[in-house]
Design a protein around this motif. Sequence first.
Motif, PDB file in Angstrom:
ATOM      1  N   GLU A  75     -19.123 -10.731  26.418  1.00  0.00           N
ATOM      2  CA  GLU A  75     -20.378 -10.030  26.733  1.00  0.00           C
ATOM      3  C   GLU A  75     -21.454 -11.018  27.160  1.00  0.00           C
ATOM      4  O   GLU A  75     -22.192 -10.786  28.136  1.00  0.00           O
ATOM      5  CB  GLU A  75     -20.835  -9.241  25.509  1.00  0.00           C
ATOM      6  CG  GLU A  75     -22.154  -8.520  25.702  1.00  0.00           C
ATOM      7  CD  GLU A  75     -22.676  -7.938  24.401  1.00  0.00           C
ATOM      8  OE1 GLU A  75     -23.902  -7.694  24.313  1.00  0.00           O
ATOM      9  OE2 GLU A  75     -21.867  -7.719  23.471  1.00  0.00           O
ATOM     10  N   GLN A 100     -22.356  -2.903  28.975  1.00  0.00           N
ATOM     11  CA  GLN A 100     -22.591  -1.762  28.087  1.00  0.00           C
ATOM     12  C   GLN A 100     -21.324  -1.366  27.335  1.00  0.00           C
ATOM     13  O   GLN A 100     -21.368  -1.019  26.152  1.00  0.00           O
ATOM     14  CB  GLN A 100     -23.122  -0.583  28.895  1.00  0.00           C
ATOM     15  CG  GLN A 100     -23.555   0.599  28.050  1.00  0.00           C
ATOM     16  CD  GLN A 100     -24.158   1.704  28.881  1.00  0.00           C
ATOM     17  OE1 GLN A 100     -24.255   1.596  30.101  1.00  0.00           O
ATOM     18  NE2 GLN A 100     -24.577   2.772  28.215  1.00  0.00           N
ATOM     19  N   GLN A 103     -20.863  -3.894  24.557  1.00  0.00           N
ATOM     20  CA  GLN A 103     -21.859  -3.708  23.499  1.00  0.00           C
ATOM     21  C   GLN A 103     -21.474  -2.560  22.576  1.00  0.00           C
ATOM     22  O   GLN A 103     -21.573  -2.675  21.344  1.00  0.00           O
ATOM     23  CB  GLN A 103     -23.230  -3.455  24.129  1.00  0.00           C
ATOM     24  CG  GLN A 103     -23.866  -4.686  24.742  1.00  0.00           C
ATOM     25  CD  GLN A 103     -25.178  -4.385  25.432  1.00  0.00           C
ATOM     26  OE1 GLN A 103     -25.519  -3.218  25.652  1.00  0.00           O
ATOM     27  NE2 GLN A 103     -25.918  -5.422  25.778  1.00  0.00           N
TER      28      GLN A 103
END
Length: 248
Positions: A75, A100, A103
């Motif tokens: 990430e 995203q 996450q």
Amino acid sequence: MKKSKIWIRVCVHLLLFIILGVNSSKFDVNPVTDDISRLSVLRQNIPKDYKIPVHYVPEAEGGMCWVKLNVFYLEDSLQDLAHKFGNISSNRKDISIFIQMLQELRLNMGSVEPIMYDFECHYRREMWHTARYFDFVKDFLIAAQNREDSDDCDPPPCPTTPYTVAAEGYLKGARFLPEVVERSLLSLLFIPLLALVFLLVWKVRSRRNEEDLQQNPGAGGLFTGTEWPAPPLDEMSEKNKLNIIETV
């Protein structure tokens, strides 16, 4: 009888609710969607010779915890890559989709710091070309979809020379060599410059001495010594005769 049937229905509904809830939570963790096809687009838009820094644990060493070990740094790597593009760039928008995903995956995993600490000596730092990097991202997302991570992972023994330390030592050595070469070149340039300065000073002094001698020609006798003219031969002979007579 009616009460027993009611309790049976209640128990069945509770079991169905629990099963559906567990399945839905597993489905939420799954980050792989149709957007994974965007990886091929990113792979084509970014130059092939571009190198992307990666901090990861190999799958052979991570085992069942491989996804959990790599989710944070992957990430972070995608975020750094996204900052290379402008706010209206399509590449940045596509990368933000995968950020995203990761996450959400990381939040559903809970705390990953303890296991990352246990595998600290197995992390590697490398620079990958575009194709290899996005192949890694694709493999990671597929593994996150099909693999159930375990919270109980025993790390293998640490290598005698950790990869990250060796890599950092190599990078420091690579940085140190140009500095040594640069210093040696500067020292070599200093020697002829010093010789040139001495030569200029010597020429200036020699010119000044020549000018002084031309302006004061008699001053040179102080350094070269004066030569007095020898007396005539007649006077010397007369003095010798007088000395002889006086002795007689």
